[in-house]
Design an enzyme around this catalytic site. Structure first.
Site, PDB file in Angstrom:
ATOM      1  N   PHE A 442    -116.358   7.775 -69.272  1.00 63.07           N
ATOM      2  CA  PHE A 442    -115.762   7.403 -70.561  1.00 63.07           C
ATOM      3  C   PHE A 442    -116.828   6.886 -71.534  1.00 63.07           C
ATOM      4  O   PHE A 442    -116.756   7.129 -72.741  1.00 63.07           O
ATOM      5  CB  PHE A 442    -114.680   6.328 -70.346  1.00 63.07           C
ATOM      6  CG  PHE A 442    -114.304   5.603 -71.599  1.00 63.07           C
ATOM      7  CD1 PHE A 442    -113.514   6.208 -72.569  1.00 63.07           C
ATOM      8  CD2 PHE A 442    -114.780   4.309 -71.836  1.00 63.07           C
ATOM      9  CE1 PHE A 442    -113.197   5.528 -73.736  1.00 63.07           C
ATOM     10  CE2 PHE A 442    -114.459   3.646 -73.002  1.00 63.07           C
ATOM     11  CZ  PHE A 442    -113.653   4.254 -73.957  1.00 63.07           C
ATOM     12  N   GLU A 443    -117.811   6.176 -71.014  1.00 59.99           N
ATOM     13  CA  GLU A 443    -118.856   5.635 -71.878  1.00 59.99           C
ATOM     14  C   GLU A 443    -119.671   6.757 -72.506  1.00 59.99           C
ATOM     15  O   GLU A 443    -120.100   6.661 -73.665  1.00 59.99           O
ATOM     16  CB  GLU A 443    -119.748   4.696 -71.073  1.00 59.99           C
ATOM     17  CG  GLU A 443    -118.996   3.492 -70.505  1.00 59.99           C
ATOM     18  CD  GLU A 443    -119.859   2.617 -69.625  1.00 59.99           C
ATOM     19  OE1 GLU A 443    -121.094   2.866 -69.585  1.00 59.99           O
ATOM     20  OE2 GLU A 443    -119.335   1.681 -68.975  1.00 59.99           O
TER      21      GLU A 443
END
Length: 548
Positions: A442-443
């Site tokens: 997600f980052e």
């Protein structure tokens, strides 16, 4: 000493009574020079023309003992007065006698010399040598003192060589060796040597006039070519001038091509003799030899094949430029990183000033579970929390954003990540199998979205371990993995500031003035303390897992 300017008769009588300074022997029909040398000069110059402007040299001549002394006027044509010297061109048999010189306005004793002139026919020597030499430029040759071997039966001194206006070295081998002849070697050379005959010693002086011949090169196109030799002869009654063409071939054999005597009716204008040469004469020397009763002259020509010199020059120049560009391009390509880093250190402007960013780079990595931390190899969490800060922060002065260290707990995870990335100039993504298959992906997605919105944010992908992209990755993440620059970590040899990995990392990091690295000592202490806290927490987690 009386003033010689006002008392010529007394000075002349004193010179005649004192005797000569030197006795010279000369040969008829040759050039001869007699200089007036002051004691202070120590015979350092053969000829000094400055006397024409500083003072006046007076010359006197007494042909025989008891005869009156005659003054040699300035209008005399043979000998002529030039500077401090008398020039005989040539010297005759009647020129023998005592020659006295005085310099007006200078209080010095007058100087006397005796010249004894010997007829060339009565010189009793077959080795009188040559008084005129024609030397070919760029070749090697020697200048010998004429008649030097005529007095081998008597004791004599080494030869002293002079060139008009310049003194040369004393040579013990009686000749001047010219290993490479230049145009300035032309001129008049004078050689002196003293001969000791019982109780009498006298100086033999000979003059050698040297001419330098320059090669004339004709460019040969392959067709027959006519070359010509043009000579100007003066009027002569009892001698027929002659022109001769020679050819020197590769075997250094001389071959006479033409020989012609010039009639008196043809001497009032320049005479031209032509010969025709063909391709077989390439690289041969053609010699035009002209002779009359005064002397001789020689000209040398050489044939060379005409080539497209300009085209070759342009071609070779273009090749040299192309090779230089290729070599230069290869060097720049191979050392591009070092060139950029060197430029940044000394010339580049700090791009972090005024951009309102808090961090130089946000670091994203896969978080390890406590039971996975027993591995003896350096995992990505240790790499992110220990190795990267030690090099990029402590050595190079960058400020990293680490989630555990720089973001306060208690906020929303997604909002904190997006905010941290927006406050950073770079996003460092440490890729591994655990990263692309875990929640940390997600980052990466958030970093890509932020970079699309803010062009100041750039992504740096570190391939920490090999991985295979899962099919579930969002399309935007797959595209980023394919087009963004990737720096590969090699644990065996990359943990050094001089290795290529760290050069690439600095290349992708923002340009920043890192000269004040001394301010990072406190930050280094806090980072070390932070690492100790993280390691103690992991150790406590492992003990708790063991108890369960």
């Amino acid at each position: 000493m009386s003033d010689c300017t006002d008392m010529f008769v007394a000075c002349l009588s004193e010179c005649l009574y004192k005797g000569p300074e030197r006795i010279y022997h000369a040969i008829t029909d040759e050039e001869f020079i007699l200089e007036c040398v002051l004691p202070s000069q120590h015979r350092t110059h053969m000829y000094n023309n400055s006397f024409l402007y500083t003072s006046k040299v007076l010359w006197f001549w007494q042909q025989k003992d008891g005869e009156p002394v005659k003054i040699i006027s300035n209008e005399s044509t043979n000998p002529t007065q030039e500077g401090n010297a008398l020039w005989f061109r040539p010297i005759g048999i009647n020129a023998s006698g005592v020659y006295i010189c005085m310099i007006r306005y200078v209080k010095i004793p007058c100087l006397s010399n005796i010249i004894k002139v010997q007829a060339k026919n009565n010189a009793n020597c077959s080795d009188n040598g040559r008084n005129e030499l024609s030397l070919l430029i760029e070749k090697g040759h020697s200048i010998s003192c004429p008649g030097i071997h005529c007095y081998n039966h008597l004791q004599r001194s080494p030869v002293t060589w002079y060139k008009v206006t310049v003194t040369l070295l004393k040579l013990t081998d009686d000749k001047i060796l010219l290993r490479h002849i230049y145009e300035q070697d032309a001129g008049i050379y004078v050689c002196d040597y003293i001969v000791f005959d019982n109780s009498i010693q006298w100086t033999m002086r000979r003059v050698v006039r040297v001419k330098i011949i320059v090669f004339l090169c004709f460019l040969f196109t392959g067709k027959p070519l006519t070359i010509e030799c043009k000579v100007f002869f003066g009027f002569e009654r009892d001698f027929l001038p002659m022109i001769t063409w020679y050819r020197d071939n590769k075997e250094s054999k001389s071959e006479s091509l033409l020989q012609k005597s010039i009639l008196s009716t043809e001497r009032d204008r320049g005479h031209v003799e032509k010969i025709e040469v063909t391709e077989r004469d390439l690289n041969s020397n053609f010699i035009c030899f002209a002779q009359n009763s005064v002397g001789n002259s020689t000209g040398v020509l050489k044939l060379k094949r005409k080539e497209r010199a300009l085209f070759k020059f342009i071609l070779y120049g273009a090749i040299a430029v192309l090779v230089g560009l290729l070599v230069g391009s290869a060097f720049v390509y191979q050392h591009w990183i070092e060139i950029v880093l060197m430029y940044r250190n000394y010339l580049a402007k700090d791009e972090t000033i005024g951009d309102s960013k808090e961090f130089d780079a946000f670091v994203s990595y896969a978080k390890q579970d406590s039971f996975e931390s027993d591995s003896t190899f350096l995992n990505e969490e240790q790499f992110a929390l220990e190795v990267l800060p030690e090099m990029l922060e402590n050595k190079y002065g960058y400020k990293l954003c680490l989630l555990e260290r720089d973001i306060l707990p208690g906020g929303a995870y997604t909002d904190d990540i997006v905010t941290a990335i927006q406050q950073s100039r770079r996003a460092i993504i440490i890729l591994s199998p655990g990263y692309v298959n875990g929640p940390s992906i997600f980052e990466l997605q958030a970093a890509v979205n932020c970079a699309l919105e803010d062009n100041m944010i750039k992504l740096i992908l570190i391939k920490y371990k090999s991985f295979q992209e899962p099919e579930s990755l969002p399309p935007i993440v797959k595209k980023a993995l394919n087009i963004l620059p990737v720096v590969t970590w090699k644990s065996s040899n990359s943990n050094s500031p001089n290795k290529q990995f760290w050069k690439y990392m600095r290349y992708h990091m923002p340009v920043k003035n890192t000269r004040g690295l001394g301010k990072n000592s406190l930050k280094f202490f806090s980072h070390t303390l932070f690492s100790m806290v993280i390691n103690s927490r992991k150790a406590a987690g492992r003990r708790q897992q063991t108890k369960k």
